[in-house]
Design a protein around this motif. Structure first.
Motif, PDB file in Angstrom:
ATOM      1  N   GLU A 153       0.825  -1.211   0.000  1.00 48.59           N
ATOM      2  CA  GLU A 153       0.000   0.000   0.000  1.00 48.59           C
ATOM      3  C   GLU A 153       0.860   1.263   0.000  1.00 48.59           C
ATOM      4  O   GLU A 153       0.545   2.236  -0.685  1.00 48.59           O
ATOM      5  N   ARG A 164       0.856   4.152  -2.960  1.00 50.26           N
ATOM      6  CA  ARG A 164       0.607   5.572  -2.650  1.00 50.26           C
ATOM      7  C   ARG A 164       1.770   6.456  -3.089  1.00 50.26           C
ATOM      8  O   ARG A 164       1.560   7.572  -3.562  1.00 50.26           O
ATOM      9  N   THR A 214      -4.042   5.005  -5.635  1.00 48.27           N
ATOM     10  CA  THR A 214      -4.840   4.830  -4.436  1.00 48.27           C
ATOM     11  C   THR A 214      -5.323   3.389  -4.354  1.00 48.27           C
ATOM     12  O   THR A 214      -6.192   2.985  -5.138  1.00 48.27           O
TER      13      THR A 214
END
Length: 157
Positions: free
Chosen positions: A140, A144, A149
């Motif tokens: 994640e 990012r 996203t």
């Protein structure tokens, strides 16, 4: 050095080749035969679990609904990502695949990125959970950092 004219790697490569070939050439009729008396997973939580034949009202005669489900299962089998080599190597190493994680980033057609874990049965659950959490956070973070996203996080064991 062994007295065999082949290596363990040769055996694993052949097993992976056959695994992939068997999957790619799955027979539609055999798929239907194997579904027939299997309980449909989503019905196991209900009061009365039902087989595919019961759920789609085709005890004895194939209905259009059953035929449609059979064709969809066949399509999923024959179009599956080829993880044959990985699966054979996991088995040879005594590992068990347990957790899949997938992230949607920009696609509307399913996961854009997926990670699956495998471990020896002796690994303590706390250690496994900690590693999986660290990988989840790392993926994640990288997404990012690249302006993507992550959404639709899906985790299943």
């Amino acid at each position: 050095m062994t007295d065999r004219p082949y290596t363990d790697d040769d055996l694993r490569a052949e097993a992976a080749r056959q695994h992939r070939a068997l999957t790619r050439t799955a027979d539609l009729v055999v798929v239907g035969d194997q579904m027939d008396q299997e309980t449909v997973l989503s019905t196991e939580e209900r009061d009365e679990p039902r087989t595919w034949a019961e759920l789609l009202d085709c005890e004895g005669d194939i209905t259009p609904a059953y035929e449609d489900a059979q064709e969809k299962v066949h399509h999923l089998i024959t179009r599956a990502a080829d993880v044959s080599e990985w699966a054979v190597n996991l088995g040879a190493a005594g590992l068990t695949a347990t957790t899949s994680m997938g992230w949607y980033v920009s696609s509307t057609n399913g996961w854009d990125i997926a990670v699956q874990f495998a471990h020896r049965p002796q690994i303590r659950p706390g250690i496994r959970d900690e590693i999986e959490s660290a990988v989840r956070l790392a993926v994640e973070r990288v997404l990012r950092e690249h302006g993507l996203t992550p959404r639709g996080l899906d985790t299943s064991s």
